[in-house]
Scaffold this motif. Structure first.
Motif, PDB file in Angstrom:
ATOM      1  N   GLU A 108      -5.098   1.583   2.603  1.00 58.51           N
ATOM      2  CA  GLU A 108      -5.085   0.329   3.362  1.00 58.51           C
ATOM      3  C   GLU A 108      -5.191   0.623   4.847  1.00 58.51           C
ATOM      4  O   GLU A 108      -5.854  -0.080   5.594  1.00 58.51           O
ATOM      5  N   GLU A 109      -4.533   1.707   5.273  1.00 59.25           N
ATOM      6  CA  GLU A 109      -4.496   2.027   6.702  1.00 59.25           C
ATOM      7  C   GLU A 109      -5.853   2.535   7.219  1.00 59.25           C
ATOM      8  O   GLU A 109      -6.039   2.693   8.420  1.00 59.25           O
TER       9      GLU A 109
ATOM     10  N   HIS B 225       0.823  -1.213   0.000  1.00 56.79           N
ATOM     11  CA  HIS B 225       0.000   0.000   0.000  1.00 56.79           C
ATOM     12  C   HIS B 225       0.856   1.262   0.000  1.00 56.79           C
ATOM     13  O   HIS B 225       1.985   1.247   0.495  1.00 56.79           O
TER      14      HIS B 225
ATOM     15  N   ASP C  86       6.329  -0.121   7.221  1.00 55.42           N
ATOM     16  CA  ASP C  86       4.915  -0.360   6.866  1.00 55.42           C
ATOM     17  C   ASP C  86       4.463   0.693   5.871  1.00 55.42           C
ATOM     18  O   ASP C  86       3.955   1.720   6.266  1.00 55.42           O
ATOM     19  N   VAL C  87       4.553   0.439   4.552  1.00 56.08           N
ATOM     20  CA  VAL C  87       5.196  -0.728   3.994  1.00 56.08           C
ATOM     21  C   VAL C  87       5.818  -0.339   2.656  1.00 56.08           C
ATOM     22  O   VAL C  87       5.790  -1.069   1.713  1.00 56.08           O
TER      23      VAL C  87
ATOM     24  N   GLU D 289       1.645  -7.686   2.441  1.00 57.82           N
ATOM     25  CA  GLU D 289       2.521  -7.378   3.573  1.00 57.82           C
ATOM     26  C   GLU D 289       2.365  -8.380   4.720  1.00 57.82           C
ATOM     27  O   GLU D 289       1.313  -8.987   4.909  1.00 57.82           O
TER      28      GLU D 289
HETATM   29 ZN   LIG Z   1       0.710  -1.906   6.241  1.00 58.57          ZN
END
Ligand SMILES: [Zn+2]
Length: 412
Positions: free
Chosen positions: A161-162, A94, A127-128, A189
């Motif tokens: 994504e977060e 992401h 991340d990431v 991930e």
């Molecule tokens: Zn991540």
């Protein structure tokens, strides 16, 4: 610090460039991949997609941006394989990163400073963004070596994504564009370990359980019966007694595979210090492993509510679809290929259920066997924490690991 040359230095430079693009929540402008850059300002705002476009051009990969939700581009680069009738491999990561508390950082979180030990400090170093760069730099090396994949390899960069991926991978996997990629296996991930390869084949189902405790309102000086506070105390006791047992279990078997995690994360209620309110609302973050019985847990919570008194009830017990886990056995040729590479490298592989959630659950729910894996050795986990960093040697070791893993998967 060691000096690096050639492809290693290039990888480090590209990693730092990517880290300096502040794709940080909230309100990220990922970029719209427009070439109509009319001012320097616009150029900076559109940096992320443009940076990736530049990488694709350099590596001679096909480049596409799919925008299912406006301003939420999904970037897909493709390395076309020799046998285009075969299903393809997807390498996902992401673009977005979580916010920072800048005062707590010893380096500026978007400067990607490198210290004497070779640690690169930045939000996203673990991340990431590391993973996205490692995929691409492994491809660069494989191409230099003259390798051509049998299957097409797609490298995707997802937005949001977060935030749970609702405007990113969740909608993308339901699109025709996604179907056209014909993905047979995906990497996404994971969480790195100091030495072993940790491979995640499933995720806990995350549910936020909202409990209402309602009762007799009145003057704060009285000892009324049937108040919301007493019921809150009862329901908390039930949740936290259960939690204590799960915690004991976690100490025995480790955190992930069989343990339900529970935390009180929000409390709402009350208007004034001397008024007993008619209601408190509690929110619990509950995560149930794939092997867990969600229906049974739901029944247990309803029993706790009943035991806690009249007027204690669950608001819409959240029904998230159950995502299948990815089978790691001899019937999965991609897994066999992955495992062979690790064995040949002399690296121990540990398989786990991810405690948190990632885009991988959407890929799995779309029928794509997916494993979560970050090959960053000797890296203490600082994802979402202050002073997130990645050492350059870990970055390069990860690229070299993918240099072996990618051909093994693409040639299945
Ligand atoms: Zn991540």
């Amino acid at each position: 610090m060691n000096t690096f040359q050639g492809l290693d230095q290039k990888a480090i430079d590209n990693f730092r460039k990517y880290l300096r693009i502040p794709t940080v929540h909230p309100n990220i402008n990922y970029g719209k991949c427009s070439l109509l850059i009319t001012s320097m300002h616009l150029c900076l705002l559109d940096e992320c997609v443009l940076f990736l476009k530049g990488m694709a051009r350099e590596l001679q990969l096909d480049f596409n941006v799919f925008t299912i939700v406006p301003k939420k581009p999904v970037v897909v680069m493709s390395w076309i394989g020799q046998e285009t009738n075969l299903s393809t491999i997807l390498l996902n990561s992401h673009m977005d990163v979580v916010p920072v508390f800048e005062d707590n950082w010893i380096h500026k979180p978007f400067a990607a400073d490198i210290d004497d030990e070779g640690n690169i400090y930045a939000r996203g170093a673990q991340d990431v963004k590391s993973l996205g760069i490692q995929y691409l730099e492994a491809i660069r090396r494989l191409k230099r070596g003259g390798y051509q994949p049998r299957r097409t390899v797609h490298v995707s960069f997802s937005p949001d994504e977060e935030l749970g991926g609702a405007d990113g991978m969740k909608v993308f996997v339901k699109s025709e564009d996604f179907a056209k990629l014909r993905i047979g296996f995906a990497l996404d991930e994971g969480i790195p370990d100091e030495t072993d390869f940790w491979v995640y084949y499933g995720e806990k189902v995350s549910r936020s359980v909202k409990i209402h405790c309602s009762g007799q309102a009145g003057h704060g000086a009285l000892l009324l019966s049937n108040t919301a506070g007493e019921k809150l105390s009862n329901i908390l006791t039930s949740f936290y007694t259960f939690r204590a047992l799960e915690k004991l279990k976690a100490e025995r078997v480790g955190m992930s595979d069989e343990v339900i995690s529970i935390n009180l994360t929000m409390m709402k209620g009350g208007v004034q210090a001397n008024v007993i309110p008619p209601e408190f609302v509690l929110t619990f973050d509950v995560r149930i492993p794939p092997s867990g019985d969600v229906t049974q847990f739901e029944e247990t919570v309803r029993q706790w509510c009943k035991k806690s008194g009249d007027g204690v009830w669950v608001e819409n017990f959240p029904k998230e679809e159950n995502v299948p886990v990815t089978k790691l056995d001899d019937g999965n040729p991609f897994w066999v290929a992955f495992k062979n590479v690790a064995d040949n490298m002399g690296v121990k592989v540990q398989t786990k259920v991810l405690n948190a959630s990632s885009d991988a659950r959407f890929l799995r729910s779309a029928g794509v066997p997916t494993i979560g894996f970050c090959p960053h050795p000797r890296t203490p986990n600082r994802a979402h924490q202050d002073n997130e960093f990645m050492n350059v040697t870990a970055l390069i070791d990860g690229i070299e690991a993918f240099q072996k893993i990618l051909p093994a998967l693409a040639d299945v």
